[in-house]
Design a protein around this motif. Structure first.
Motif, mmCIF file in Angstrom:
data_model
loop_
_atom_site.group_PDB
_atom_site.id
_atom_site.type_symbol
_atom_site.label_atom_id
_atom_site.label_comp_id
_atom_site.label_asym_id
_atom_site.label_seq_id
_atom_site.Cartn_x
_atom_site.Cartn_y
_atom_site.Cartn_z
ATOM 1 N N LEU A 117 10.769 70.349 -8.829
ATOM 2 C CA LEU A 117 11.375 69.621 -7.714
ATOM 3 C C LEU A 117 10.324 68.780 -6.988
ATOM 4 C CD1 LEU A 117 13.540 72.507 -6.216
ATOM 5 C CD2 LEU A 117 14.364 70.551 -7.550
ATOM 6 N N LEU A 118 10.793 67.825 -6.193
ATOM 7 C CA LEU A 118 9.869 67.063 -5.364
ATOM 8 C C LEU A 118 9.187 68.001 -4.376
ATOM 9 C CD1 LEU A 118 11.808 63.812 -4.360
ATOM 10 C CD2 LEU A 118 10.328 64.206 -6.322
ATOM 11 N N THR A 119 7.916 67.762 -4.131
ATOM 12 C CA THR A 119 7.204 68.507 -3.098
ATOM 13 C C THR A 119 7.688 68.016 -1.734
ATOM 14 O OG1 THR A 119 5.419 66.890 -2.940
ATOM 15 C CG2 THR A 119 5.153 68.670 -4.583
ATOM 16 N N ASN A 120 7.325 68.712 -0.673
ATOM 17 C CA ASN A 120 7.700 68.275 0.673
ATOM 18 C C ASN A 120 7.192 66.863 0.946
ATOM 19 O OD1 ASN A 120 9.020 70.666 1.237
ATOM 20 N ND2 ASN A 120 7.254 71.577 2.272
ATOM 21 N N GLU A 121 5.950 66.606 0.574
ATOM 22 C CA GLU A 121 5.352 65.287 0.804
ATOM 23 C C GLU A 121 6.101 64.198 0.029
ATOM 24 O OE1 GLU A 121 1.236 63.331 -0.555
ATOM 25 O OE2 GLU A 121 0.986 64.992 0.880
ATOM 26 N N GLU A 122 6.413 64.460 -1.234
ATOM 27 C CA GLU A 122 7.154 63.486 -2.049
ATOM 28 C C GLU A 122 8.551 63.262 -1.487
ATOM 29 O OE1 GLU A 122 5.104 64.529 -6.379
ATOM 30 O OE2 GLU A 122 6.852 65.659 -5.683
ATOM 31 N N TYR A 123 9.191 64.337 -1.095
ATOM 32 C CA TYR A 123 10.539 64.244 -0.566
ATOM 33 C C TYR A 123 10.567 63.418 0.718
ATOM 34 C CZ TYR A 123 15.108 65.662 1.150
ATOM 35 O OH TYR A 123 16.390 65.650 1.620
ATOM 36 N N GLU A 124 9.639 63.687 1.593
ATOM 37 C CA GLU A 124 9.591 62.982 2.874
ATOM 38 C C GLU A 124 9.239 61.508 2.729
ATOM 39 O OE1 GLU A 124 7.014 65.473 5.207
ATOM 40 O OE2 GLU A 124 8.480 67.114 5.181
ATOM 41 N N ALA A 125 8.633 61.116 1.619
ATOM 42 C CA ALA A 125 8.317 59.700 1.386
ATOM 43 C C ALA A 125 9.592 58.875 1.233
ATOM 44 C CB ALA A 125 7.432 59.548 0.156
ATOM 45 N N GLY A 126 10.691 59.514 0.832
ATOM 46 C CA GLY A 126 11.989 58.859 0.766
ATOM 47 C C GLY A 126 12.283 58.139 -0.535
ATOM 48 N N ARG A 127 13.538 57.727 -0.649
ATOM 49 C CA ARG A 127 14.038 57.102 -1.878
ATOM 50 C C ARG A 127 13.271 55.863 -2.325
ATOM 51 N NH1 ARG A 127 20.543 57.812 -2.148
ATOM 52 N NH2 ARG A 127 20.490 60.022 -1.664
ATOM 53 N N PRO A 128 12.870 54.983 -1.417
ATOM 54 C CA PRO A 128 12.116 53.809 -1.904
ATOM 55 C C PRO A 128 10.853 54.222 -2.685
ATOM 56 C CG PRO A 128 12.840 53.441 0.348
ATOM 57 C CD PRO A 128 13.152 54.878 0.021
ATOM 58 N N ALA A 129 10.182 55.259 -2.240
ATOM 59 C CA ALA A 129 8.979 55.740 -2.940
ATOM 60 C C ALA A 129 9.348 56.439 -4.243
ATOM 61 C CB ALA A 129 8.184 56.679 -2.040
ATOM 62 N N TRP A 130 10.477 57.126 -4.281
ATOM 63 C CA TRP A 130 10.885 57.867 -5.482
ATOM 64 C C TRP A 130 11.091 56.942 -6.669
ATOM 65 C CZ3 TRP A 130 15.488 61.119 -3.171
ATOM 66 C CH2 TRP A 130 15.007 61.933 -2.137
ATOM 67 N N ARG A 131 11.541 55.754 -6.410
ATOM 68 C CA ARG A 131 11.816 54.807 -7.507
ATOM 69 C C ARG A 131 10.558 54.400 -8.264
ATOM 70 N NH1 ARG A 131 16.955 53.381 -8.111
ATOM 71 N NH2 ARG A 131 18.340 53.601 -6.344
ATOM 72 N N HIS A 132 9.393 54.685 -7.696
ATOM 73 C CA HIS A 132 8.127 54.313 -8.335
ATOM 74 C C HIS A 132 7.522 55.449 -9.161
ATOM 75 C CE1 HIS A 132 8.140 50.482 -6.337
ATOM 76 N NE2 HIS A 132 8.391 51.097 -5.194
ATOM 77 N N PHE A 133 8.196 56.588 -9.230
ATOM 78 C CA PHE A 133 7.707 57.680 -10.069
ATOM 79 C C PHE A 133 7.768 57.255 -11.533
ATOM 80 C CE2 PHE A 133 9.420 60.895 -6.778
ATOM 81 C CZ PHE A 133 8.199 60.944 -6.129
ATOM 82 N N PRO A 134 6.856 57.784 -12.360
ATOM 83 C CA PRO A 134 6.972 57.528 -13.804
ATOM 84 C C PRO A 134 8.362 57.968 -14.268
ATOM 85 C CG PRO A 134 5.054 58.910 -13.314
ATOM 86 C CD PRO A 134 5.808 58.715 -12.034
ATOM 87 N N SER A 135 8.951 57.218 -15.195
ATOM 88 C CA SER A 135 10.334 57.465 -15.582
ATOM 89 C C SER A 135 10.463 57.802 -17.066
ATOM 90 C CB SER A 135 11.172 56.225 -15.244
ATOM 91 O OG SER A 135 12.520 56.483 -15.471
ATOM 92 N N PRO A 136 10.042 59.000 -17.480
ATOM 93 C CA PRO A 136 10.153 59.341 -18.898
ATOM 94 C C PRO A 136 11.593 59.432 -19.387
ATOM 95 C CG PRO A 136 9.500 61.263 -17.623
ATOM 96 C CD PRO A 136 9.494 60.098 -16.688
ATOM 97 N N PHE A 137 12.554 59.654 -18.496
ATOM 98 C CA PHE A 137 13.956 59.751 -18.889
ATOM 99 C C PHE A 137 14.611 58.380 -18.975
ATOM 100 C CE2 PHE A 137 13.181 63.966 -17.184
ATOM 101 C CZ PHE A 137 13.851 64.781 -18.082
ATOM 102 N N GLY A 138 14.067 57.393 -18.286
ATOM 103 C CA GLY A 138 14.698 56.080 -18.205
ATOM 104 C C GLY A 138 15.011 55.469 -19.561
ATOM 105 N N GLU A 139 14.016 55.366 -20.408
ATOM 106 C CA GLU A 139 14.229 54.788 -21.730
ATOM 107 C C GLU A 139 15.012 55.738 -22.639
ATOM 108 O OE1 GLU A 139 11.366 53.394 -25.297
ATOM 109 O OE2 GLU A 139 10.889 52.562 -23.330
ATOM 110 N N LEU A 140 14.704 57.008 -22.544
ATOM 111 C CA LEU A 140 15.370 58.011 -23.377
ATOM 112 C C LEU A 140 16.883 58.009 -23.133
ATOM 113 C CD1 LEU A 140 14.983 60.545 -25.249
ATOM 114 C CD2 LEU A 140 14.892 61.893 -23.148
ATOM 115 N N LEU A 141 17.291 57.855 -21.874
ATOM 116 C CA LEU A 141 18.711 57.902 -21.523
ATOM 117 C C LEU A 141 19.307 56.541 -21.263
ATOM 118 C CD1 LEU A 141 18.548 60.931 -19.061
ATOM 119 C CD2 LEU A 141 19.335 60.938 -21.422
#
Length: 145
Positions: A117-141
């Motif tokens: 799961l997202l850590t507290n720090e990652e979670y609090e950064a919010g959705r705009p920041a989440w979109r910049h995470f590496p996306s290993p599922f993006g191409e696969l799905l």
């Protein structure tokens, strides 16, 4: 035979979940459910695993991601089910996975799932920041951002 049901409101970090897939798939004879990834918050993903084989695929949008006008086209059963656990911030987005196996180590499984799961720090950064995470599922799905 033991069954472990894991539910959380916080999204998965896509890279940590992807890294843990083999261990999660082998942790139980059978597992299934639905989940959400932080980098694709509007996509409901289904999880089906049996005998070490895992199938993860998009299962449409979360109800919370739909415009109000689209709700009229959603079966009433789905709307009622979503209302039971509706989260004030996330709506119907949640992690809901069930694992079944003889001699299931539910404690180890819970720790592994929680570590994805997202850590507290990652979670609090919010959705705009989440979109910049590496996306290993993006191409696969075939998910688009």
């Amino acid at each position: 035979m033991s069954t472990f049901v894991w539910r959380r409101d916080r999204p998965f970090h896509p890279h940590r979940l992807y890294t843990a897939l083999e261990d999660l798939t082998c942790a139980a004879t059978r597992s299934r459910g639905r989940f959400w990834l932080a980098d694709h918050p509007d996509t409901l993903l289904s999880w089906e695993a049996a005998g070490g084989a895992l199938c993860v695929e998009p299962a449409g949008p979360w109800l919370a991601a739909l415009p109000d006008a689209a709700w009229d086209f959603v079966p009433v059963e789905r709307r009622l089910a979503a209302a039971v656990d509706w989260h004030p911030e996330h709506g119907d987005r949640c992690q809901h996975l069930t694992f079944t196996s003889p001699e299931l180590d539910a404690e180890a499984l819970e720790l592994l799932l929680d570590s994805c799961l997202l850590t507290n720090e990652e979670y609090e950064a919010g959705r705009p920041a989440w979109r910049h995470f590496p996306s290993p599922f993006g191409e696969l799905l075939d998910l688009t951002r």
